[in-house]
Design an enzyme around this catalytic site. Structure first.
Site, mmCIF file in Angstrom:
data_model
loop_
_atom_site.group_PDB
_atom_site.id
_atom_site.type_symbol
_atom_site.label_atom_id
_atom_site.label_comp_id
_atom_site.label_asym_id
_atom_site.label_seq_id
_atom_site.Cartn_x
_atom_site.Cartn_y
_atom_site.Cartn_z
ATOM 1 N N GLU A 51 -20.475 6.661 -32.382
ATOM 2 C CA GLU A 51 -19.512 6.664 -33.502
ATOM 3 C C GLU A 51 -20.185 7.180 -34.767
ATOM 4 O O GLU A 51 -21.318 6.796 -35.063
ATOM 5 C CB GLU A 51 -19.007 5.235 -33.722
ATOM 6 C CG GLU A 51 -17.536 5.144 -33.990
ATOM 7 C CD GLU A 51 -16.686 5.667 -32.835
ATOM 8 O OE1 GLU A 51 -16.132 6.775 -32.989
ATOM 9 O OE2 GLU A 51 -16.563 4.993 -31.816
ATOM 10 N N ASP A 54 -20.575 12.413 -34.497
ATOM 11 C CA ASP A 54 -20.075 13.804 -34.454
ATOM 12 C C ASP A 54 -20.135 14.471 -35.817
ATOM 13 O O ASP A 54 -20.197 15.696 -35.900
ATOM 14 C CB ASP A 54 -18.675 13.905 -33.829
ATOM 15 C CG ASP A 54 -17.568 13.334 -34.685
ATOM 16 O OD1 ASP A 54 -17.839 12.431 -35.510
ATOM 17 O OD2 ASP A 54 -16.410 13.770 -34.533
ATOM 18 N N SER A 85 9.809 16.916 -34.386
ATOM 19 C CA SER A 85 9.247 15.812 -33.615
ATOM 20 C C SER A 85 10.313 14.765 -33.380
ATOM 21 O O SER A 85 10.971 14.332 -34.333
ATOM 22 C CB SER A 85 8.070 15.168 -34.349
ATOM 23 O OG SER A 85 7.739 13.945 -33.706
ATOM 24 N N SER A 144 -6.254 9.124 -31.901
ATOM 25 C CA SER A 144 -6.151 10.585 -32.079
ATOM 26 C C SER A 144 -4.791 11.172 -31.734
ATOM 27 O O SER A 144 -4.690 12.196 -31.054
ATOM 28 C CB SER A 144 -7.240 11.306 -31.273
ATOM 29 O OG SER A 144 -8.438 11.203 -31.945
ATOM 30 N N SER A 146 -3.160 12.634 -33.894
ATOM 31 C CA SER A 146 -3.155 13.897 -34.642
ATOM 32 C C SER A 146 -3.813 15.012 -33.823
ATOM 33 O O SER A 146 -3.281 16.122 -33.743
ATOM 34 C CB SER A 146 -3.847 13.735 -35.998
ATOM 35 O OG SER A 146 -5.207 13.388 -35.842
ATOM 36 N N GLU A 178 -6.883 20.609 -39.070
ATOM 37 C CA GLU A 178 -6.936 19.262 -39.660
ATOM 38 C C GLU A 178 -7.821 19.229 -40.910
ATOM 39 O O GLU A 178 -7.459 18.648 -41.922
ATOM 40 C CB GLU A 178 -7.413 18.241 -38.617
ATOM 41 C CG GLU A 178 -7.327 16.807 -39.127
ATOM 42 C CD GLU A 178 -6.992 15.775 -38.054
ATOM 43 O OE1 GLU A 178 -6.609 16.160 -36.933
ATOM 44 O OE2 GLU A 178 -7.095 14.574 -38.360
ATOM 45 N N ASP A 190 -12.436 14.587 -31.558
ATOM 46 C CA ASP A 190 -11.075 14.282 -31.119
ATOM 47 C C ASP A 190 -10.420 15.481 -30.438
ATOM 48 O O ASP A 190 -9.811 15.361 -29.376
ATOM 49 C CB ASP A 190 -10.215 13.852 -32.307
ATOM 50 C CG ASP A 190 -10.797 12.655 -33.033
ATOM 51 O OD1 ASP A 190 -11.782 12.079 -32.528
ATOM 52 O OD2 ASP A 190 -10.280 12.302 -34.107
#
Ligand code: ADP
Ligand code: MG
Length: 405
Positions: A51, A54, A85, A144, A146, A178, A190
């Site tokens: 965690e 990245d 959506s 995730s 997104s 993003e 992600d």
């Protein structure tokens, strides 16, 4: 066990109705009055270990969830981009591809619009599209949703316009959308997980060069379960704290004279902390460095255990990862700590918060036979503490982004 967030099925049945309403093809036909050119899916993910690594060029180990974002899409050649959506209020968002500009709002639609923008920025001839989206990925739970939205959009456009991008290529586009269009400073994990994971595996990803290995992670055959516990809380602290942690890590690397914390091997950590103390580094910077270097090592440890077929022994490594996120990086919260505590007290093999922290989800490694008991113990602990009921489901390692039809 309590299944409060239902994963949906795969294959042709999944093209019909799904949890939350009709599937994307039906939504598309109803909205746009024709059949879509195709239907695609891209999953949410959960990170097993690694965690805040990245954003320091390090290692992560996510797996894809059975929950997916789905997109029914048709090409257009007139420069119009229509986005819808099923899962959010409001109607069709209609934009022009040649007028897309970063940080210009559009709410949720900025995620798929950002993908179109990033593709065009990279020189890909995307001339418009009609898009209908549905998703079963819980939103804002650190799973995730997104990235699933970005990845499914990127894959659909890649196929329809023949762009020839591979999984990492799609992930780079999603992350660009993003970071630079929506304006969220996330790492690449992600999007890589959503684009590149495979069923029955965890993804060992080197975020420096995007090299990857599919690590067999067949929990069921070992009599094990990985639970995801969505705390259903998101503390306001999150955004500023994330930026502060990233800045602290960069400061640590700068003081050590290395490009990123990835370049500090675990064996050199003690010496590096002395160097930092001598350089007058903030105590928090030293703790962040300790966490990142430790979590990179924990990824390697878990991979060695999985390769050796000793998945159970990964439990204590997850616990140690949580301790480090709580005490060194300080990104946990009472609800996440409670999940880990209650799960371990009820006999879990190990547990940790996953994702950015300050709410969101935790993962719990547990014997399959004990999964129900552990899930109940966590739910009871939440009730006793006066928290809303958590969402708990099995993280069955699932497929990455794919075309459904
Ligand atoms: P996470 O990715 O951890 O779920 P984020 O805050 O990064 O949380 O992304 C959540 C955002 O993604 C939502 O606020 C919304 O804008 C967008 N989103 C996710 N799923 C959907 C969906 N099914 N429909 C529309 N927008 C969605
Ligand atoms: Mg996200």
């Amino acid at each position: 066990m309590t299944q409060t967030t239902a994963p949906h099925g795969h294959g042709s049945a999944a093209l019909a109705a799904e949890p939350g309403g009709p599937g994307p093809a039906a939504v598309f036909a109803e909205l746009y009055g024709r059949e879509p050119d195709g239907v695609w899916a891209a999953p949410g993910r959960v990170n097993l270990i690694g965690e805040y690594t990245d954003v320091n060029d390090g290692f992560v180990m996510p797996l894809a969830l059975p929950h997916t974002a789905r997109a029914a899409v048709s090409r257009r050649y007139d420069g119009v981009l229509r986005l819808y959506s099923r899962d959010v209020p409001g109607g069709v968002v209609s934009l022009r591809v040649d007028e897309l500009a970063p940080h210009s709002g559009h709410g949720w639609a900025a995620y798929p619009a950002g993908v179109v923008w990033a593709l065009r920025e990279a020189g890909h001839p995307v001339t418009g599209a009609d898009v209908a989206l549905t998703s079963t990925v819980p939103t804002g739970a650190g799973l995730s949703s997104s990235a699933a939205l970005e990845t499914v959009t990127a894959l659909a456009l890649n196929d329809l316009f023949g762009l020839g991008l591979d999984g990492p290529g799609l992930a780079v586009i999603g992350r660009r959308a993003e970071n630079d269009f929506v304006g969220v400073p996330c790492g690449i994990m992600d999007q890589m997980a959503s684009a590149c994971c495979t069923e029955g595996h965890a993804l060992h990803l080197d975020t420096r060069d995007l090299s990857l290995r599919q690590v067999p992670f067949d929990l069921a055959s070992q009599g094990l379960t990985l639970l995801v516990v969505d705390t259903r809380v998101e503390h306001a602290l999150g955004d500023g704290a994330y930026a502060e942690r990233r800045a602290g890590c960069e400061e640590g690397a700068r003081l050590l004279g290395i490009p990123t914390l990835r370049d500090l091997p675990y064996e050199n950590l003690a010496a590096a902390l002395t160097t930092l103390a001598d350089a007058g580094a903030d105590e928090s910077v030293m703790r962040y460095v300790t966490h990142v270097v430790g979590d990179n090592r924990r990824v390697e440890q878990v991979i060695a255990l999985l390769d050796a077929g000793d998945v159970r022994a990964a439990g204590p490594v997850l616990n140690e990862g949580h301790r480090s996120l709580r005490d060194d990086l300080r990104v946990s919260c009472p609800e996440l700590d409670l999940v880990v505590e209650a799960a371990n007290a009820a006999g879990a093999l190990g547990a940790r918060m996953t994702g950015g922290g300050f709410g969101g989800s935790a993962v719990v490694l547990v014997e399959e036979a004990a999964a129900g008991t552990v899930a109940e113990a966590v739910s009871e602990a939440f009730a006793a503490a006066g928290h809303a009921a958590p969402g708990i489901f099995d993280a069955v390692p699932s497929a990455g982004a794919r075309r459904l039809r």
